[in-house]
Write an enzyme that holds these catalytic residues in place. Structure first.
Site, mmCIF file in Angstrom:
data_model
loop_
_atom_site.group_PDB
_atom_site.id
_atom_site.type_symbol
_atom_site.label_atom_id
_atom_site.label_comp_id
_atom_site.label_asym_id
_atom_site.label_seq_id
_atom_site.Cartn_x
_atom_site.Cartn_y
_atom_site.Cartn_z
ATOM 1 N N SER A 26 0.850 -1.190 0.000
ATOM 2 C CA SER A 26 0.000 0.000 0.000
ATOM 3 C C SER A 26 0.881 1.234 0.000
ATOM 4 C CB SER A 26 -0.876 0.020 1.258
ATOM 5 O OG SER A 26 -1.560 1.244 1.393
ATOM 6 N N TYR A 85 -2.569 -1.044 10.277
ATOM 7 C CA TYR A 85 -2.616 -1.431 8.869
ATOM 8 C C TYR A 85 -1.393 -0.877 8.140
ATOM 9 C CZ TYR A 85 -4.022 -1.653 3.973
ATOM 10 O OH TYR A 85 -4.051 -1.900 2.617
#
Length: 170
Positions: free
Chosen positions: A57, A70
């Site tokens: 990400s 995350y």
């Protein structure tokens, strides 16, 4: 081999974290991916040409404060991919990493309509980049986050989080 696992749950790194939520994200996003690759690594090394593809990400490079765990799991996975790529450099196994920006998928409970990259656009750009030998698949919308400010990183992360906080509260 495609490793695409992700649970993105909000947290508050300035407060005690919920152990179950934290463990679920660490297990799925990081350990699950590493364990899956480990289970197949010897098979992949016996192939004349194989690819391990990790989905990390842009938050691995510019963390989003309300999703600190995350972001941390994706940063750790990026680091793991770098190490694995180096260790497999003399084999037929290529290690690639997809670095998506905020894509309108509903991950994290927010669809991001208007701010997030449309899923169809992301897929088209990622597939085009996958046809190359690039070690990192970074679509243009993720480039700024991937190439964050280096020594000025703290100021950049603060600025990014301030602007994202406004969007998330809309």
């Amino acid at each position: 081999m495609l490793n695409n696992a992700g649970i993105m749950l909000p947290d508050d790194a300035a407060s005690p974290l919920d152990e179950a939520t934290t463990t679920a994200q660490m297990t799925t996003n990081l350990l699950g991916t590493i364990r899956t690759t480990s289970a197949f690594i010897e098979h992949l090394k016996r192939q004349p040409d194989a690819t391990i593809l990790y989905n990390t990400s842009a938050l691995a490079f510019t963390p989003l404060a309300p999703f600190a765990v995350y972001s941390a799991t994706k940063a750790a996975l990026h680091s793991y991919a770098l190490s694995q790529r180096f260790l497999l450099r003399d084999t037929g196994v290529k290690v690639q990493e997809i670095v998506p920006p905020w894509v309108a998928t509903g991950l994290g409970g927010v669809d991001g309509e208007g701010q997030a990259m449309p899923l169809e656009d992301f897929i088209a750009q990622a597939v085009e980049a996958l046809a190359t030998d690039s070690e990192e698949i970074v679509v243009e919308q993720a480039r700024t986050y991937r190439d964050n400010a280096g020594p000025g990183e703290h100021a950049y992360v603060t600025e990014s989080n301030t602007s994202m906080a406004a969007l998330l509260q809309e």
